[in-house]
Scaffold this active site. Structure first.
Site, PDB file in Angstrom:
ATOM      1  N   GLU A  51       0.293  -1.442  -0.138  1.00 16.30           N
ATOM      2  CA  GLU A  51       0.330  -0.215   0.231  1.00 16.30           C
ATOM      3  C   GLU A  51       0.973   1.335  -0.662  1.00 16.30           C
ATOM      4  O   GLU A  51       1.180   2.216  -0.848  1.00 16.30           O
ATOM      5  CB  GLU A  51      -1.112   0.318   1.264  1.00 16.30           C
ATOM      6  CG  GLU A  51      -1.381   1.459   1.299  1.00 16.30           C
ATOM      7  CD  GLU A  51      -2.872   0.785   2.322  1.00 16.30           C
ATOM      8  OE1 GLU A  51      -3.576   2.232   2.285  1.00 16.30           O
ATOM      9  OE2 GLU A  51      -2.479   0.454   3.869  1.00 16.30           O
TER      10      GLU A  51
ATOM     11  N   ASP B  59      -6.084  -4.417  -0.065  1.00 17.65           N
ATOM     12  CA  ASP B  59      -6.832  -4.561   1.141  1.00 17.65           C
ATOM     13  C   ASP B  59      -7.589  -6.635   1.394  1.00 17.65           C
ATOM     14  O   ASP B  59      -8.119  -6.392   2.085  1.00 17.65           O
ATOM     15  CB  ASP B  59      -8.484  -3.716   0.997  1.00 17.65           C
ATOM     16  CG  ASP B  59      -7.234  -2.340   0.669  1.00 17.65           C
ATOM     17  OD1 ASP B  59      -6.641  -2.039   1.615  1.00 17.65           O
ATOM     18  OD2 ASP B  59      -8.125  -1.454   0.120  1.00 17.65           O
TER      19      ASP B  59
ATOM     20  N   ILE C 232      -0.556  -2.379   7.686  1.00 17.08           N
ATOM     21  CA  ILE C 232      -2.137  -1.810   9.036  1.00 17.08           C
ATOM     22  C   ILE C 232      -3.158  -1.495   7.818  1.00 17.08           C
ATOM     23  O   ILE C 232      -2.502  -0.298   7.067  1.00 17.08           O
ATOM     24  CB  ILE C 232      -1.880  -0.731   9.756  1.00 17.08           C
ATOM     25  CG1 ILE C 232      -0.338  -0.880  10.181  1.00 17.08           C
ATOM     26  CG2 ILE C 232      -2.804  -0.233  10.504  1.00 17.08           C
ATOM     27  CD1 ILE C 232      -0.382   0.289  11.660  1.00 17.08           C
TER      28      ILE C 232
END
Length: 268
Positions: free
Chosen positions: A69, A212, A87
């Site tokens: 990410e 995700d 995270i």
């Protein structure tokens, strides 16, 4: 390459990142910055966690690629690609709300072969190896057996989008009166795993990224669930659940959408 050995290695790497995150949560100390807009957050713990995972992977497998990410995709290409969200649920993490997770998956020639989602605050570990089932803290899990929407508990999310209109609001309003409840955890990776473990019966969300859902999608699939992706009004949509609820959720969400005649494509 032995996937079971790889999973064991992955657990060791994730535990290193989890220790860093727990320390930051306990000390309530982190540096917060914004990315694309003023509600799109990243912390120094996101970046350091990502560095830990990348370093561990490339020291052990220097010919692999990593897609993350925060760092994007490395220039080096490989048939093996690690997909990482250090995270997932950064806003929760910043506030100390204990629903955040580390999501990591390995793809071989574009097919996800193993995935893990770990929540450090609750020591919740979800993992799957393709063809070997899905597990929660070492116990085999299966999606729920709920057959109708009215009895179902669903989850969804509202991705950070700055000042742009939130497309999911109208779909949330459409569904809220048709089910027993809808929750929002703030972590897409955990939402998928909670469907796999039958805590939720179904899930939908717009505009997710591969990091995700990559690990969570495999975990849902290995738990007997179904996943569909769609394009709706220029936005990507992911729907999942047990096979009955996933199909009912897709038809209910998009019942007046002209695109529904082109049915969702399964992930797998």
């Amino acid at each position: 390459m032995n996937l079971n050995d790889l999973m064991n290695e992955m657990e060791e790497w994730v535990e290193q990142a989890a220790a860093l995150q727990l320390d930051a949560l306990n000390r309530k100390h982190m540096q917060v910055q914004t990315k694309a807009h003023d509600t799109d957050f990243v912390t120094d713990i996101d970046l350091r966690s990502e560095e830990i995972l990348i370093d561990c992977i490339l020291k052990r497998y220097p010919d692999h690629s990593v897609w993350t990410e925060e760092g994007g995709k490395l220039d080096k290409q490989s048939e093996f690609v690690w997909v990482i969200d250090p995270i997932d649920g950064t806003t929760n993490f910043i506030h100390g709300f204990p629903l955040s997770s580390i999501s990591i998956a390995l793809q071989h020639n574009g097919i996800t072969q193993l995935g893990m989602v770990y929540s450090p605050p609750f020591s919740m570990k979800f993992q799957a190896i393709r063809g070997q089932g899905a597990y929660y803290n070492g116990q085999r899990i299966q999606v729920s057996q709920t057959k109708d929407l009215k009895s179902s508990l669903l989850t969804t999310g509202f991705p950070s989008c700055g000042h742009e209109p939130i497309i999911n609001l109208k779909y949330f309003n459409k569904m809220i009166g048709r089910v027993s409840g809808i929750r929002r955890t703030g972590s897409a990776a955990l939402d998928l795993c909670f469907v796999a473990a039958s805590f939720f019966d179904g899930y939908w969300e717009f505009d997710l990224h591969a990091w995700d859902w990559c690990a969570g999608a495999l975990i849902v699939e290995e738990a007997g669930g179904a996943l569909f992706t769609r394009e709706v009004d220029g936005h990507s949509l992911l729907i999942c659940g047990n096979p009955e609820i996933a199909e009912l959720l897709q038809s209910s969400l998009l019942e007046k959408d002209e695109l529904y005649k082109n049915r969702g494509q399964s992930i797998g």
